[in-house]
Design a protein around this motif. Structure first.
Motif, PDB file in Angstrom:
ATOM      1  N   ALA A 186      70.896  62.973 -34.426  1.00 49.40           N
ATOM      2  CA  ALA A 186      70.317  62.527 -33.153  1.00 49.40           C
ATOM      3  C   ALA A 186      70.700  61.087 -32.850  1.00 49.40           C
ATOM      4  CB  ALA A 186      68.801  62.688 -33.175  1.00 49.40           C
ATOM      5  N   VAL A 187      70.702  60.243 -33.881  1.00 50.50           N
ATOM      6  CA  VAL A 187      71.061  58.838 -33.688  1.00 50.50           C
ATOM      7  C   VAL A 187      72.551  58.702 -33.391  1.00 50.50           C
ATOM      8  CG1 VAL A 187      71.225  56.592 -34.839  1.00 50.50           C
ATOM      9  CG2 VAL A 187      69.155  57.975 -35.078  1.00 50.50           C
ATOM     10  N   ALA A 188      73.379  59.421 -34.147  1.00 49.27           N
ATOM     11  CA  ALA A 188      74.833  59.322 -33.939  1.00 49.27           C
ATOM     12  C   ALA A 188      75.220  59.788 -32.541  1.00 49.27           C
ATOM     13  CB  ALA A 188      75.571  60.152 -34.997  1.00 49.27           C
ATOM     14  N   ARG A 189      74.627  60.883 -32.085  1.00 51.25           N
ATOM     15  CA  ARG A 189      74.956  61.364 -30.743  1.00 51.25           C
ATOM     16  C   ARG A 189      74.401  60.432 -29.671  1.00 51.25           C
ATOM     17  NH1 ARG A 189      77.426  66.264 -31.214  1.00 51.25           N
ATOM     18  NH2 ARG A 189      77.189  67.138 -33.301  1.00 51.25           N
ATOM     19  N   ALA A 190      73.301  59.771 -29.960  1.00 54.71           N
ATOM     20  CA  ALA A 190      72.781  58.772 -29.021  1.00 54.71           C
ATOM     21  C   ALA A 190      73.760  57.609 -28.880  1.00 54.71           C
ATOM     22  CB  ALA A 190      71.420  58.266 -29.484  1.00 54.71           C
ATOM     23  N   LEU A 191      74.374  57.191 -29.987  1.00 57.19           N
ATOM     24  CA  LEU A 191      75.377  56.119 -29.921  1.00 57.19           C
ATOM     25  C   LEU A 191      76.545  56.539 -29.037  1.00 57.19           C
ATOM     26  CD1 LEU A 191      75.571  55.053 -33.701  1.00 57.19           C
ATOM     27  CD2 LEU A 191      74.192  54.020 -31.890  1.00 57.19           C
ATOM     28  N   GLY A 192      77.038  57.759 -29.259  1.00 60.00           N
ATOM     29  CA  GLY A 192      78.156  58.238 -28.459  1.00 60.00           C
ATOM     30  C   GLY A 192      77.800  58.402 -26.998  1.00 60.00           C
ATOM     31  N   LEU A 193      76.613  58.937 -26.746  1.00 58.46           N
ATOM     32  CA  LEU A 193      76.199  59.146 -25.359  1.00 58.46           C
ATOM     33  C   LEU A 193      75.986  57.820 -24.641  1.00 58.46           C
ATOM     34  CD1 LEU A 193      75.521  61.360 -23.296  1.00 58.46           C
ATOM     35  CD2 LEU A 193      73.125  61.138 -23.984  1.00 58.46           C
ATOM     36  N   ARG A 194      75.427  56.835 -25.362  1.00 59.20           N
ATOM     37  CA  ARG A 194      75.241  55.514 -24.750  1.00 59.20           C
ATOM     38  C   ARG A 194      76.590  54.929 -24.342  1.00 59.20           C
ATOM     39  NH1 ARG A 194      71.862  53.416 -21.845  1.00 59.20           N
ATOM     40  NH2 ARG A 194      73.762  53.262 -20.618  1.00 59.20           N
ATOM     41  N   ALA A 195      77.587  55.053 -25.203  1.00 62.05           N
ATOM     42  CA  ALA A 195      78.925  54.552 -24.871  1.00 62.05           C
ATOM     43  C   ALA A 195      79.506  55.317 -23.690  1.00 62.05           C
ATOM     44  CB  ALA A 195      79.847  54.664 -26.092  1.00 62.05           C
ATOM     45  N   GLN A 196      79.268  56.628 -23.655  1.00 62.85           N
ATOM     46  CA  GLN A 196      79.773  57.444 -22.542  1.00 62.85           C
ATOM     47  C   GLN A 196      79.122  57.031 -21.223  1.00 62.85           C
ATOM     48  OE1 GLN A 196      79.255  61.755 -22.935  1.00 62.85           O
ATOM     49  NE2 GLN A 196      79.007  61.903 -20.734  1.00 62.85           N
ATOM     50  N   ILE A 197      77.812  56.834 -21.230  1.00 60.39           N
ATOM     51  CA  ILE A 197      77.103  56.430 -20.004  1.00 60.39           C
ATOM     52  C   ILE A 197      77.596  55.067 -19.535  1.00 60.39           C
ATOM     53  CG2 ILE A 197      74.854  55.806 -19.055  1.00 60.39           C
ATOM     54  CD1 ILE A 197      73.629  57.893 -20.984  1.00 60.39           C
ATOM     55  N   ASP A 198      77.784  54.143 -20.467  1.00 60.64           N
ATOM     56  CA  ASP A 198      78.290  52.822 -20.089  1.00 60.64           C
ATOM     57  C   ASP A 198      79.660  52.928 -19.436  1.00 60.64           C
ATOM     58  OD1 ASP A 198      76.002  51.902 -21.348  1.00 60.64           O
ATOM     59  OD2 ASP A 198      77.032  50.235 -22.324  1.00 60.64           O
ATOM     60  N   GLU A 199      80.482  53.818 -19.964  1.00 61.41           N
ATOM     61  CA  GLU A 199      81.844  53.975 -19.451  1.00 61.41           C
ATOM     62  C   GLU A 199      81.863  54.646 -18.086  1.00 61.41           C
ATOM     63  OE1 GLU A 199      85.374  56.950 -20.734  1.00 61.41           O
ATOM     64  OE2 GLU A 199      84.846  55.493 -22.274  1.00 61.41           O
ATOM     65  N   GLU A 200      81.035  55.675 -17.899  1.00 57.88           N
ATOM     66  CA  GLU A 200      81.094  56.481 -16.684  1.00 57.88           C
ATOM     67  C   GLU A 200      80.130  56.021 -15.590  1.00 57.88           C
ATOM     68  OE1 GLU A 200      80.427  60.472 -17.940  1.00 57.88           O
ATOM     69  OE2 GLU A 200      82.336  60.622 -19.039  1.00 57.88           O
ATOM     70  N   THR A 201      78.991  55.454 -15.988  1.00 57.91           N
ATOM     71  CA  THR A 201      77.972  55.061 -15.003  1.00 57.91           C
ATOM     72  C   THR A 201      77.680  53.571 -15.056  1.00 57.91           C
ATOM     73  OG1 THR A 201      76.952  57.255 -15.233  1.00 57.91           O
ATOM     74  CG2 THR A 201      75.639  55.545 -14.155  1.00 57.91           C
ATOM     75  N   GLY A 202      77.316  53.080 -16.230  1.00 56.74           N
ATOM     76  CA  GLY A 202      77.016  51.660 -16.376  1.00 56.74           C
ATOM     77  C   GLY A 202      75.833  51.418 -17.283  1.00 56.74           C
ATOM     78  N   TRP A 203      75.680  50.149 -17.672  1.00 62.28           N
ATOM     79  CA  TRP A 203      74.596  49.787 -18.583  1.00 62.28           C
ATOM     80  C   TRP A 203      73.222  49.842 -17.931  1.00 62.28           C
ATOM     81  CZ3 TRP A 203      73.302  45.820 -15.540  1.00 62.28           C
ATOM     82  CH2 TRP A 203      74.300  44.970 -15.027  1.00 62.28           C
ATOM     83  N   HIS A 204      73.150  50.054 -16.632  1.00 66.23           N
ATOM     84  CA  HIS A 204      71.868  50.093 -15.934  1.00 66.23           C
ATOM     85  C   HIS A 204      71.222  51.472 -15.985  1.00 66.23           C
ATOM     86  CE1 HIS A 204      74.876  51.566 -13.191  1.00 66.23           C
ATOM     87  NE2 HIS A 204      73.969  51.988 -12.340  1.00 66.23           N
ATOM     88  N   LYS A 205      71.926  52.481 -16.526  1.00 63.40           N
ATOM     89  CA  LYS A 205      71.386  53.831 -16.637  1.00 63.40           C
ATOM     90  C   LYS A 205      70.886  54.051 -18.062  1.00 63.40           C
ATOM     91  CE  LYS A 205      70.716  58.329 -16.190  1.00 63.40           C
ATOM     92  NZ  LYS A 205      69.846  58.422 -17.378  1.00 63.40           N
ATOM     93  N   SER A 206      69.683  54.594 -18.200  1.00 63.35           N
ATOM     94  CA  SER A 206      69.130  54.841 -19.525  1.00 63.35           C
ATOM     95  C   SER A 206      69.791  56.052 -20.180  1.00 63.35           C
ATOM     96  CB  SER A 206      67.611  55.064 -19.438  1.00 63.35           C
ATOM     97  OG  SER A 206      67.335  56.357 -18.922  1.00 63.35           O
TER      98      SER A 206
END
Length: 376
Positions: A186-206
């Motif tokens: 769960a933690v590892a996939r959260a790291l990957g998903l956070r990086a994906q969201i930052d790349e595709e949407t931005g750091w302002h999206k949870s």
């Protein structure tokens, strides 16, 4: 000189650049990993995650963690490989490492100097004991990054009790796990998903309500109903724990926007990350002004650079608003003469839509319209 001389005047607004926010800092074990690619207690930059997966070995947490990240996206990952311990105390000591020697998680503090990348999405999947998570929150504060860690406990009540051990805005706790074999999945996939969201949407999206790749189920039975405030999922979110659901629209997602902050202004993950990124982007974007003559023109250029950045972020939907200004009371003549300048700025981050209320009413008024239409 008998002629014309041109002076190049370096004045005017400079653009404040956007920094990389999705670089992952991963602490992992793997005794049989390629030691050249993954040296012990050194920040190793991985820019080709697919190729690196072939060199992670078969022991420890490194391989499963990188595979879970790669299921989401292929970001830059700064890996610090630590030795496998014989017991929990020895393992905790290896993961935490030494601040003075820059080993363990403290090696991430040296990552930018050694690799050119600052890790901001942090975790030690499968190794995040209470001691590790406590120390990692301190490291995250120095890096202005975000730590994802497991909320330890077999039940919702135990997870909620565990949450009470922390008061760090840089920390997000997750419970339970995905139904995969890896304890840190769960933690590892959260790291990957956070990086994906930052790349595709931005750091302002949870992290919340974005499809997670590579999962087939949840390790614990949880009751969820989006219209019920008394569910298991609601209880976890009320305790500032990010949990997970099978989305009514399909697939599995993390569910929850809250941090472990004891300051209400930083209760939401986007508020913390917005503050962190503004701190670094504005500070680094004004390096050009350091040591230049402190004149009215320089002050105006600094203010305009910040306000131009705010305007861009508002246009991009990353910020509701922001403004920088010069306060004369905070800048007495003697301070200005001593080369000291104070610039104030405020901002409003984008809050996630966490609670939506729909008011339903029953009425017979549309029968009146129907009657009129039939009469026509």
């Amino acid at each position: 000189m008998h002629g014309i001389k041109t002076n190049i005047l370096l004045t005017g607004t400079r653009t404040i650049a956007t920094l990389a926010s999705g670089v992952i800092g991963l602490i992992a074990t793997a005794d049989d990993a390629d030691a050249a690619l993954f040296p012990l207690n050194k920040p190793a930059p991985i820019t080709d995650l697919r190729s690196a997966l072939a060199k992670t070995g078969t022991t420890g947490t490194l391989g499963p963690a990188l595979e879970a990240i790669y299921d989401q996206v292929s970001p830059i990952v700064i890996v610090v490989r630590v030795a496998e311990g014989d017991d929990e105390a020895e393992q905790d000591a290896a993961v935490i490492g030494s601040a003075g020697l820059y080993t363990g998680m403290y090696a991430l503090l040296a990552a930018e100097a050694q690799t050119g990348y600052r890790p901001r999405v942090l975790g030690a999947p499968g190794l995040d004991s209470q001691a590790v998570t406590t120390a990692f929150a301190t490291v995250a504060k120095k890096l202005r990054g975000r730590v994802y860690a497991s909320a330890i406990g077999d039940t919702i009540a135990e997870a909620k009790t565990y949450r009470e051990n922390f008061a760090a805005r840089e920390l997000s706790l997750i419970w339970p796990n995905w139904s995969n074999d890896f304890a840190g999945d769960a933690v590892a996939r959260a790291l990957g998903l956070r990086a994906q969201i930052d790349e595709e949407t931005g750091w302002h999206k949870s992290l919340s309500n974005v499809a997670v790749a590579g999962v087939t189920g949840i390790s614990k039975d949880l009751f969820f109903d989006i219209q019920d405030e008394t569910t298991d999922v609601a209880a976890l979110n009320d305790s500032d724990i990010v949990t997970m659901i099978r989305s009514p629209s399909g697939g599995f997602v993390y569910w929850g926007n809250r941090t472990c902050s004891d300051e209400p202004l930083f209760a939401f993950e986007p508020a913390v990350r917005t503050s962190q990124m503004l701190q670094d982007e504005i500070a680094l974007g004004l390096i050009w002004a350091q040591d230049r003559p402190l004149t009215k023109a320089l002050i105006k250029d600094c203010l305009e650079a910040i306000n131009a950045k705010f305007r861009r972020l508002v246009t991009q939907g990353r910020l509701i608003g922001g403004k920088a200004w010069f306060d004369g009371e905070l800048n007495p003549a003697e301070d200005l003469a001593a080369g000291k300048l104070v610039i104030d700025y405020d901002f409003t981050p984008t809050a996630p839509l966490e609670g939506l209320t729909l008011n339903q009413r029953i009425t017979d008024k549309y029968y009146a319209d129907l009657a009129a239409q039939l009469a026509a």
